[in-house]
Design a protein around this motif. Structure first.
Motif, PDB file in Angstrom:
ATOM      1  N   ARG A   1      44.502  67.480 -19.477  1.00 23.10           N
ATOM      2  CA  ARG A   1      44.749  67.920 -18.192  1.00 23.10           C
ATOM      3  C   ARG A   1      43.513  67.292 -17.519  1.00 23.10           C
ATOM      4  O   ARG A   1      42.345  67.463 -17.935  1.00 23.10           O
ATOM      5  CB  ARG A   1      44.399  69.292 -17.991  1.00 23.10           C
ATOM      6  N   ALA A   2      43.816  66.062 -16.485  1.00 23.78           N
ATOM      7  CA  ALA A   2      42.723  65.240 -15.963  1.00 23.78           C
ATOM      8  C   ALA A   2      42.070  66.156 -14.733  1.00 23.78           C
ATOM      9  O   ALA A   2      42.100  65.997 -13.657  1.00 23.78           O
ATOM     10  CB  ALA A   2      43.198  64.123 -15.422  1.00 23.78           C
ATOM     11  N   GLY A   3      41.405  67.186 -15.361  1.00 24.17           N
ATOM     12  CA  GLY A   3      40.652  67.984 -14.257  1.00 24.17           C
ATOM     13  C   GLY A   3      40.229  69.310 -14.837  1.00 24.17           C
ATOM     14  O   GLY A   3      40.067  69.418 -16.210  1.00 24.17           O
ATOM     15  N   VAL A   4      39.755  70.398 -14.339  1.00 25.73           N
ATOM     16  CA  VAL A   4      39.247  71.470 -15.010  1.00 25.73           C
ATOM     17  C   VAL A   4      40.312  72.485 -15.033  1.00 25.73           C
ATOM     18  O   VAL A   4      40.659  73.080 -16.329  1.00 25.73           O
ATOM     19  CB  VAL A   4      38.274  72.203 -14.116  1.00 25.73           C
ATOM     20  N   GLY A   5      41.284  73.170 -13.907  1.00 22.69           N
ATOM     21  CA  GLY A   5      42.050  74.206 -13.973  1.00 22.69           C
ATOM     22  C   GLY A   5      43.195  73.760 -14.818  1.00 22.69           C
ATOM     23  O   GLY A   5      43.880  72.894 -14.741  1.00 22.69           O
TER      24      GLY A   5
ATOM     25  N   ASN B   1      34.455  66.627 -12.379  1.00 19.81           N
ATOM     26  CA  ASN B   1      34.549  66.846 -11.036  1.00 19.81           C
ATOM     27  C   ASN B   1      33.923  68.101 -10.229  1.00 19.81           C
ATOM     28  O   ASN B   1      34.156  68.340  -9.187  1.00 19.81           O
ATOM     29  CB  ASN B   1      36.185  66.944 -10.636  1.00 19.81           C
TER      30      ASN B   1
ATOM     31  N   ARG C   1      41.450  78.189  -6.782  1.00 14.80           N
ATOM     32  CA  ARG C   1      42.793  78.432  -6.973  1.00 14.80           C
ATOM     33  C   ARG C   1      43.602  79.079  -5.818  1.00 14.80           C
ATOM     34  O   ARG C   1      43.068  80.291  -5.617  1.00 14.80           O
ATOM     35  CB  ARG C   1      43.295  78.799  -8.331  1.00 14.80           C
TER      36      ARG C   1
ATOM     37  N   ARG D   1      47.340  65.879 -13.712  1.00 15.95           N
ATOM     38  CA  ARG D   1      46.448  66.592 -12.739  1.00 15.95           C
ATOM     39  C   ARG D   1      47.021  68.161 -12.620  1.00 15.95           C
ATOM     40  O   ARG D   1      47.628  68.731 -13.545  1.00 15.95           O
ATOM     41  CB  ARG D   1      46.134  65.858 -11.507  1.00 15.95           C
ATOM     42  N   SER D   2      46.541  68.822 -11.384  1.00 12.64           N
ATOM     43  CA  SER D   2      47.286  70.073 -11.187  1.00 12.64           C
ATOM     44  C   SER D   2      48.408  70.113 -10.414  1.00 12.64           C
ATOM     45  O   SER D   2      49.187  71.070 -10.472  1.00 12.64           O
ATOM     46  CB  SER D   2      46.280  70.751 -10.125  1.00 12.64           C
TER      47      SER D   2
ATOM     48  N   ALA E   1      38.664  67.742  -5.933  1.00 12.29           N
ATOM     49  CA  ALA E   1      38.108  66.543  -6.930  1.00 12.29           C
ATOM     50  C   ALA E   1      38.293  65.283  -6.697  1.00 12.29           C
ATOM     51  O   ALA E   1      38.199  64.316  -7.405  1.00 12.29           O
ATOM     52  CB  ALA E   1      39.161  66.839  -8.212  1.00 12.29           C
TER      53      ALA E   1
ATOM     54  N   HIS F   1      44.158  70.167  -1.413  1.00  7.79           N
ATOM     55  CA  HIS F   1      43.674  70.060  -2.893  1.00  7.79           C
ATOM     56  C   HIS F   1      42.900  68.907  -2.821  1.00  7.79           C
ATOM     57  O   HIS F   1      43.258  68.210  -3.895  1.00  7.79           O
ATOM     58  CB  HIS F   1      44.813  70.496  -3.806  1.00  7.79           C
TER      59      HIS F   1
HETATM   60  O1  LIG Z   1      41.166  72.047 -11.607  1.00  5.03           O
HETATM   61  C1  LIG Z   1      40.588  71.124 -11.006  1.00  5.03           C
HETATM   62  O2  LIG Z   1      39.902  69.997 -11.876  1.00  5.03           O
HETATM   63  C2  LIG Z   1      40.990  70.600  -9.823  1.00  5.03           C
HETATM   64  O3  LIG Z   1      41.707  71.764  -9.046  1.00  5.03           O
HETATM   65  C3  LIG Z   1      41.401  69.308  -9.421  1.00  5.03           C
HETATM   66  O4  LIG Z   1      42.791  69.198  -9.619  1.00  5.03           O
HETATM   67  P1  LIG Z   1      43.272  67.793  -9.426  1.00  5.03           P
HETATM   68  O5  LIG Z   1      43.020  67.286 -10.811  1.00  5.03           O
HETATM   69  O6  LIG Z   1      44.918  67.947  -9.153  1.00  5.03           O
HETATM   70  O7  LIG Z   1      42.740  67.249  -8.157  1.00  5.03           O
END
Ligand SMILES: O=C(O)[C@H](O)COP(=O)(O)O
Ligand SMILES: NC(=O)c1ccc[n+]([C@@H]2O[C@H](COP(=O)([O-])OP(=O)(O)OC[C@H]3O[C@@H](n4cnc5c(N)ncnc54)[C@H](O)[C@@H]3O)[C@@H](O)[C@H]2O)c1
Length: 602
Positions: free
Chosen positions: A129-133, A156, A290, A107-108, A341, A338
């Motif tokens: 990457r289990a998410g976006v960023g 998310n 971010r 994740r992040s 999500a 944070h």
């Molecule tokens: O970019 C993302 O998907 C969010 O910041 C979520 O990050 P996380 O997966 O660490 O909760």
């Protein structure tokens, strides 16, 4: 007349090993057997094809899950791979483990830097990457190492938008502090008077997935929403009742500013001293994007001076921030660790979305949501599958015709097609030609991820042209020609009238065929290995060469002869299942009528 296609720099590049082309083409045609999540079902899949080599036919790939992932995703992963869930690894522990892993899911909270790719020794094929960023993943290093990076870009979105609204309303009505005050036994009604939202101007910076969902919700709260996003479509914003404005206009007129852009070099510290100086006094800032998009020192100053009345922050430049962070401890700041999500629903969806993407990549099927590779629509991929095989073989053949094997600097690829360049996506083909050109002369594994990078690094310039054909555009490509420019050939006949080593191929009944070498027409199915001879066109040549190969127990799969005019010169293409011995090849070369010959592996 040839029409020039877009330049060959559309791929980011690094290294998933592609299986043998024929197995790749089968894989490209395979539908995913994985269940689709509701979100995925609604999306039109954009895909990148790649295949992973595991250590042996029976060995399962190994997936390291370095941060907590929803059970449904883990269950999917366990169906295919050995899954190692090891959380809170130190950088040293991560580097030590990674050399054993085919895939890594984070994740992040995990920094996947160059050191991780270097430590993997080439085994790591996909980072999920289990998410976006993806700002915690070194994309350039991943690309250089041929490692695909996939993310979970949609699952998310709603959770993050809801968290943004939760922060906005909680900040406006002082919920966290008044709650803490009550828990401390106080009843401070005058101290925690809030501000109303209705009619207030909210500036959304970054009108993407989360930003537009925040806008939708804020409109429902009666806010006047404006947005700044240099890449957003004005009509989409307009349809939601949102006006797109310049950055300065957004920050100067807003009562609330909500940040929703990715952290990139151009958005880093976008809210800095200069930006705060332009804001309306008493503005309130929300950040669920971010931490790095805000200059945190500048924000503390702006809070102290009263320019910013309050800030609600879910993300920080350094996570977790230090215990004595002036920002977190500031009385005008509300903070969450944070959590954008972090809803039950979002985490299950994210886990499924990333597991599907990683499994797809590991199986060599279609991997959705690739971040560092060109994404090609599934239908295009299926349609181009036979041409993908042809493209690699033509590249492989062309480079073997170069004298010395390595002097390739400039390659021109020509596609003859009735399709317009808009309807002919050649990125996959270019990547496979690059693979064919480079792999026979190096130990680099080239794939869709690293093809352009590898070509560039080796100083090979690949340009593409289209020869527009009349007729039905049903068949995507009539023929592909690969021309190696300014190179000498060990088989000079392969040099066409324009002075380039030229090979041309077509797909016939789904099988790649070599149809031209230099200026000579041939017709040879591109399987096994190939002997190309140029000889005086005279009777008995096929029999003579055939019997030399027969004596060596080399099976001839086909022969094709192309000539300019009877009794002059001819080019013979002989397909062989086994590699002839050097002695047999010498015998062929010694036949008086043979003027040139070369043995090529396809
Ligand atoms: O970019 C993302 O998907 C969010 O910041 C979520 O990050 P996380 O997966 O660490 O909760
Ligand atoms: N706090 C959390 O847990 C959480 C959860 C999800 C997403 N996020 C973060 O939120 C951000 C947005 O996510 P998303 O899914 O909406 O991404 P997105 O890609 O859909 O949207 C980002 C938008 O920012 C725009 N943008 C890029 N540069 C810009 C600039 N200089 N100025 C203004 N706009 C710019 C892009 O054009 C795009 O429309 C990302 O940073 C993501 O990591 C955080």
């Amino acid at each position: 007349m040839a029409a020039t296609l877009a330049p060959a720099d559309r791929l980011a590049a690094p290294s998933l090993r592609l299986h043998h082309p024929s197995s790749l083409s089968r894989r490209l045609l395979l539908p995913s057997r994985l269940p689709a999540t509701p979100l995925l079902r609604h999306r039109r899949p954009r895909v990148v094809a790649m295949a992973i080599e595991t250590d042996g036919a029976n060995s399962k790939p190994r997936v390291l899950v370095a941060e907590k992932l929803g059970e449904a995703g883990l269950a999917l992963l366990k169906g295919l791979a050995d899954v190692d869930c090891s959380y809170n690894l130190s950088p040293e522990e991560l580097r030590a483990k990674i050399a054993l892993c085919d895939a890594l899911i984070v994740r992040s909270g995990t920094k996947v830097g160059r050191d991780v790719f270097e430590s993997s020794g080439g085994k790591l094929r996909v980072v999920g990457r289990a998410g976006v960023g993806i700002d915690n993943v070194d994309l350039a290093a991943a690309t250089e190492h041929g490692c695909l990076v996939v993310n979970a870009p949609t699952a998310n979105t709603v959770a993050a938008a809801e968290h943004g609204i939760a922060l906005l309303t909680a900040m406006a009505r002082n919920i966290p502090r008044s709650d803490a005050s009550m828990k401390a036994g106080k009843w401070e009604r005058n101290k925690y008077v809030g501000v109303s939202l209705v009619g207030k101007r909210l500036a959304i910076l970054g009108f993407g997935k989360v930003g537009s969902e925040v806008a939708r919700r804020a409109r429902g709260l009666g806010m006047h929403v404006i947005a700044h996003d240099p890449y957003a479509a004005a009509d989409r914003a307009h349809a939601m009742g949102v006006e797109l404005v310049t950055f300065d206009e957004a920050i100067a007129s807003a009562d609330f500013i909500s940040l929703h852009m990715p952290l990139t070099p151009s958005t880093s510290k976008i809210l800095n001293d200069e930006a705060f100086a332009k804001m309306k006094k008493g503005v309130r800032v929300i950040n669920v994007a971010r931490g790095g998009v805000i200059d945190e020192e500048a924000l503390v100053k702006a809070l102290d001076s009263g320019v910013v009345a309050q800030a609600a922050l879910d993300v920080f430049t350094k996570e977790p921030p230090s215990a004595d962070s002036k920002l977190v401890l500031h009385e005008k700041v509300i903070a969450t660790p944070h959590l954008g999500a972090s809803t039950v629903e979002a985490q299950e969806e994210v886990a499924i979305e990333i597991a599907e993407a990683v499994i797809g990549a590991l199986k060599g099927e279609l991997a959705a949501t690739a971040v560092n590779a060109p994404m090609v629509p599934a239908e295009v991929l299926t349609e181009l599958a036979p041409f993908v095989v042809l493209a690699e073989k033509l590249g492989r053949l062309a480079v073997q015709l170069v004298a010395g094997g390595g002097g390739v600097k400039s390659v021109k690829v020509t596609y003859a097609s009735a399709r317009t360049s808009v309807d002919l996506d050649t990125r996959l083909l270019r990547a496979m030609i690059t693979k064919g050109l480079i792999e026979p002369i190096s130990d680099v594994h080239v794939n869709l991820v690293n093809a352009d990078y590898t070509a560039k690094k080796r100083g090979i310039r690949i340009t593409e042209e289209r020869i527009p054909l009349d007729g039905s555009p049903e068949n995507p490509i009539e023929s592909i020609q690969v021309h190696i420019v300014n190179a000498e050939s060990k088989f000079p006949t392969a040099v066409s009238g324009t002075g380039e080593i030229t090979v041309e191929g077509r797909v016939k009944d789904g099988i790649p065929h070599l149809t031209k070498v230099g200026s000579f027409q041939v017709d040879a199915s591109m399987e096994g290995s190939l002997i190309l001879c140029r000889q005086v066109d005279q009777p008995g040549m096929i029999g003579t060469v055939g019997s030399i190969l027969g004596e060596q127990n080399v099976n001839v799969s086909y022969m094709s002869v192309g000539r300019i005019a009877p009794r002059k010169h001819a080019v013979m293409a002989i397909g062989v299942d086994e590699e002839p011995t050097k002695a047999a090849l010498k015998k062929i070369g010694d036949i008086p009528a043979i003027e040139e010959f070369v043995f090529l592996k396809l």
